[in-house]
Design an enzyme around this catalytic site. Structure first.
Site, PDB file in Angstrom:
ATOM      1  N   HIS A   1      -7.882  -0.621  -3.994  1.00  0.00           N
ATOM      2  CA  HIS A   1      -7.984  -1.915  -3.443  1.00  0.00           C
ATOM      3  C   HIS A   1      -9.445  -2.442  -4.061  1.00  0.00           C
ATOM      4  O   HIS A   1      -9.349  -3.593  -4.303  1.00  0.00           O
ATOM      5  CB  HIS A   1      -7.734  -1.843  -1.822  1.00  0.00           C
ATOM      6  CG  HIS A   1      -6.701  -1.865  -1.249  1.00  0.00           C
ATOM      7  ND1 HIS A   1      -5.682  -2.418  -1.405  1.00  0.00           N
ATOM      8  CD2 HIS A   1      -6.328  -0.772  -0.133  1.00  0.00           C
ATOM      9  CE1 HIS A   1      -4.608  -1.945  -0.852  1.00  0.00           C
ATOM     10  NE2 HIS A   1      -5.040  -0.975  -0.156  1.00  0.00           N
TER      11      HIS A   1
ATOM     12  N   HIS B   1      -7.320   5.924  -2.209  1.00  0.00           N
ATOM     13  CA  HIS B   1      -6.352   4.520  -1.918  1.00  0.00           C
ATOM     14  C   HIS B   1      -7.326   3.291  -1.574  1.00  0.00           C
ATOM     15  O   HIS B   1      -7.230   2.341  -2.374  1.00  0.00           O
ATOM     16  CB  HIS B   1      -5.689   4.909  -0.733  1.00  0.00           C
ATOM     17  CG  HIS B   1      -4.984   3.596  -0.044  1.00  0.00           C
ATOM     18  ND1 HIS B   1      -3.327   3.616  -0.255  1.00  0.00           N
ATOM     19  CD2 HIS B   1      -5.143   2.671   0.410  1.00  0.00           C
ATOM     20  CE1 HIS B   1      -2.986   2.381   0.347  1.00  0.00           C
ATOM     21  NE2 HIS B   1      -4.108   1.754   0.756  1.00  0.00           N
ATOM     22  N   GLU B   2      -8.314   3.355  -0.931  1.00  0.00           N
ATOM     23  CA  GLU B   2      -9.146   2.347  -0.596  1.00  0.00           C
ATOM     24  C   GLU B   2      -9.769   1.653  -1.785  1.00  0.00           C
ATOM     25  O   GLU B   2     -10.088   0.709  -2.131  1.00  0.00           O
ATOM     26  CB  GLU B   2     -10.146   2.440   0.395  1.00  0.00           C
ATOM     27  CG  GLU B   2      -9.338   2.716   1.904  1.00  0.00           C
ATOM     28  CD  GLU B   2      -8.324   1.667   2.273  1.00  0.00           C
ATOM     29  OE1 GLU B   2      -8.526   0.633   1.877  1.00  0.00           O
ATOM     30  OE2 GLU B   2      -7.497   2.049   2.837  1.00  0.00           O
TER      31      GLU B   2
ATOM     32  N   HIS C   1      -9.138  -3.478  -7.201  1.00  0.00           N
ATOM     33  CA  HIS C   1      -8.389  -5.122  -7.482  1.00  0.00           C
ATOM     34  C   HIS C   1      -9.261  -6.000  -7.270  1.00  0.00           C
ATOM     35  O   HIS C   1      -9.076  -7.246  -7.985  1.00  0.00           O
ATOM     36  CB  HIS C   1      -7.208  -4.798  -6.646  1.00  0.00           C
ATOM     37  CG  HIS C   1      -6.033  -5.644  -6.841  1.00  0.00           C
ATOM     38  ND1 HIS C   1      -5.006  -5.873  -5.930  1.00  0.00           N
ATOM     39  CD2 HIS C   1      -5.678  -6.440  -7.814  1.00  0.00           C
ATOM     40  CE1 HIS C   1      -4.191  -6.655  -6.416  1.00  0.00           C
ATOM     41  NE2 HIS C   1      -4.381  -7.270  -7.675  1.00  0.00           N
TER      42      HIS C   1
HETATM   43 ZN    ZN Z   1      -3.905  -0.209   1.303  1.00  0.00          ZN
END
Ligand code: ZN
Length: 675
Positions: A468, A464-465, A471
């Site tokens: 980010h 998940h991280e 991105h």
């Molecule tokens: Zn998040």
């Protein structure tokens, strides 16, 4: 104090000299950067040259960059290497920096410069991304009061100040009310059912208070095991009721604070020309307004209803088979759901740990993004970090072009805050000079000479991280404040949540989920248990979230204190529709609902974003699934339409560019086993 020219926070270089930054650098650097930023902002207003992008918007972007880089870095260090000196320095400068940013939209000279620039030919001829920056800056200034007359501006400032005070009081009341309750049990027989870790925790808590027995509190680590495992129904009832009645009495009563916060938010919205607070908040999010967010939540709830009813009937039947009779109460739900889960799946998360040694997980994660996006991730031991446990990595294109580097800090330490997060420390410039980011977590550390073995949940968190992080690291937007993760709140979790999908795919798991002793892959029966347990009571979990989202939206759109009275009763009556059992008359979860009321904005009118983002990630992942989860072609499309584009275009446009259509709820329902 160091002489200003050697202060590493004044101009933060890409190879951040972590080894040279001291707490004593913070105050002088931030003070100086604030003075410089203020002078630049004043110069934009008084500049007599013709207004151009470079003399107005571009200059404003540049004016705040050194301050922002330094503050982000200090905030980061405060999270990972907290010391009393650093915390004091950070807290000393924070209010002044916040006040500087909050004052920008109310600065009349700056606003006049922006407005007059927006009417020039230069502004009309701007390329798309810069044009978007102009429109968004103007809109944002207006939403923060730029167009109000002097008395309106004064009122707005007063409202903002009072909102900060009342929400602070709200959050203190929750803390104090939570801390004020305890239950001490002295009869060991009453602890039946509780796992050993919870019993030990309760004994430790009693010892720390100098009492004998087992002490239970309203903190999550105490409440959750009681509600899930404790056989004694009366204790479960007492804990449940105390938990859901926090901050409703005496000095800690939050009911009036909720009423006041809602009143202040409504007045603020109306002062700024909006119908209600949801419309004010959501204007620059994907949903655009409160009605659209509500329609989304309602639609998803309708489509969850059938599975919700089925799950509830199954649980009732299961409980009846265990020959427990009487009405199923809220404090029975978690308990019987856990018993049913065990009976159905007999799945213990711990069985998976040996298959997730951290080094394989990390190299599997890197290989996944290399296959999907054509980038390489390699360790760069030459970069200084903030500790021996932190690793630095470079991300490069296949042809060797450097995109940037990031730091990874994965294990808990005393001076580090909890949770997991990504932070973009530096955003590269138009020529995509290196981006710099960090990824932090608090996963299970190694024990003895065994490698760190993770739970599936922790593996999901790292993926998940890392989403980010991509991105941020892959952004190609030339305007800093529209780059990377500076996107609408209901869009920002798409790149991160989509990465979680790879931790549920057999093909991806086989890449990195290997037993730490013999390298074997997860046995098929265990994989099947993992998959089945994922959708267990998914309709109940979903309805619970949708209930919170509906309460949030209704309170910020429809609630009228004179018509609807006590906000806790109002919220209870809405929550009832989303509950499988009758809620107690005094059920008052909103008085401790920090997401909505513990800060000036927080998740207010935005709780729906959790589900919104899940719809996006489940739907977008279907394109990967169709073409193989390692499809370089789909990866490239996702990179080009989403990961590189930050906030350079409207998020719905980016989404449509990738999927060729609007988001569809179906994929989330299917993934959760609710279709
Ligand atoms: Zn998040």
């Amino acid at each position: 104090m160091s002489p200003p020219d050697t202060n590493p926070l004044l101009v933060v270089p890409a190879a951040i000299p972590f080894d040279a930054i001291r707490a004593s650098h913070v105050v002088p650097a931030i003070e100086r950067l604030l003075t410089e930023a203020r002078a630049e902002v004043a110069a934009i207003a008084t500049d007599t040259q013709p207004r151009t992008y470079d003399s107005v918007l571009g200059r404003l972007e540049k004016a705040t960059e050194p301050l922002e880089n330094a503050m982000t870095l200090v905030g980061h260090l405060e999270s990972v290497t907290n010391s009393p000196e650093l915390r004091a320095a950070y807290n000393q400068v924070k209010p002044e920096v916040s006040a500087f940013y909050a004052g920008l939209p109310l600065d009349e000279g700056l606003w006049a410069a922006l407005e007059s620039y927006s009417k020039t030919d230069d502004a009309r001829a701007l390329p798309a991304v810069k044009r978007r920056l102009l429109t968004r800056t103007i809109d944002d200034f207006v939403r923060h009061g730029a167009r109000l007359d002097p008395s309106g501006k004064k009122r707005l400032e007063a409202l903002t100040r009072e909102l900060a005070q009342v929400s602070q009081k709200f959050s203190e009341n929750v803390l104090d009310a939570t801390a004020a309750w305890e239950m001490v049990i002295t009869d060991e027989a009453k602890l039946k059912g509780l796992p050993r870790s919870a019993v030990e925790g309760a004994a430790e808590s009693a010892r720390s208070k100098g009492v004998t027995g087992w002490r239970f509190t309203l903190q999550a680590p105490s409440v959750i095991p009681v509600m899930t495992y404790l056989d004694d129904r009366e204790i479960r009832r007492d804990v449940y009721r105390a938990y859901n009645r926090r901050a409703t009495e005496g000095a800690h009563d939050n009911r009036a604070n909720i009423g006041r916060i809602l009143e202040l938010r409504r007045e603020k919205a109306q002062l700024l020309g909006y119908k209600d607070f949801a419309d004010l908040l959501l204007e620059d999010r994907m949903a655009k307004n409160g009605a659209a967010a509500r329609a989304f939540v309602d639609d998803l709830a309708r489509r969850t209803d059938l599975a919700f009813a089925r799950e509830n009937a199954e649980l009732e039947a299961f409980r009846a088979r265990q020959s427990e009779t009487g009405v199923l109460e809220p404090w029975d739900l978690g308990y019987w759901a856990e018993k049913q889960r065990l009976a159905l799946y007999d799945f213990d998360e711990e069985e998976l740990r040996p298959y997730f040694p951290i080094n394989r997980v990390i190299s599997g994660l890197f290989e996944t993004v290399e296959r999907l996006y054509g980038v390489n991730v390699v360790e760069d031991p030459a970069l200084p970090t903030w500790g021996a446990h932190v690793k630095a990595y470079a991300i490069t294109e296949g042809d060797g072009t450097k995109l940037g580097h990031f730091y990874a800090d994965f294990y808990p330490r005393e001076e580090k805050r909890g949770g997991a997060w990504m932070n973009g420390l530096i955003t590269g410039d138009a020529k995509i000079a290196p981006h710099v980011g960090v990824i932090c977590a608090n996963v299970s550390p190694p024990v003895g000479d065994k490698p760190a073995l993770l739970t599936h949940d922790e593996v999901e968190t790292l993926f998940h991280e890392f989403g980010h992080l991509l991105h941020h690291m892959l952004t190609r937007v030339e305007v800093r404040s529209l780059a990377g993760t500076n996107v609408a709140w209901d869009f920002v979790e798409l790149p991160s949540q989509i990465m979680e999908n790879w931790t549920w795919e057999r093909a991806a798991l086989d890449l990195f989920a290997r037993h730490h002793l013999d390298g074997s892959t997860i046995p098929q029966p265990l994989f099947e248990k993992l998959t089945k347990a994922r959708t267990y009571r998914a309709a109940n979990a979903q309805m619970r979230q949708l209930g919170f989202a509906t309460v949030d939206l209704m309170m910020h759109m429809d609630y009228d204190p004179t018509r609807d009275g006590d906000p806790t009763l109002y919220a209870r009556s809405i929550a009832q529709r989303f509950s499988p059992v009758t809620l107690p008359d005094d059920y008052a979860f909103v008085t401790s609902f920090g997401h909505l009321f513990a800060s000036e904005v927080g998740y207010a009118a935005g709780y729906y974003s959790y589900k919104w983002a899940e719809v996006l990630d489940a739907d977008a992942f279907t394109r990967f699934k169709e073409h193989g989860v390692f499809s370089r072609e789909v990866g490239e499309a996702f990179r080009k339409s989403v990961l590189e584009r930050g906030n350079g275009s409207d998020p719905m446009e980016l989404y449509r560019e990738f999927m060729g259509r609007d988001p569809d709820l179906k994929a989330l329902l299917e993934r959760s086993g609710l279709a």
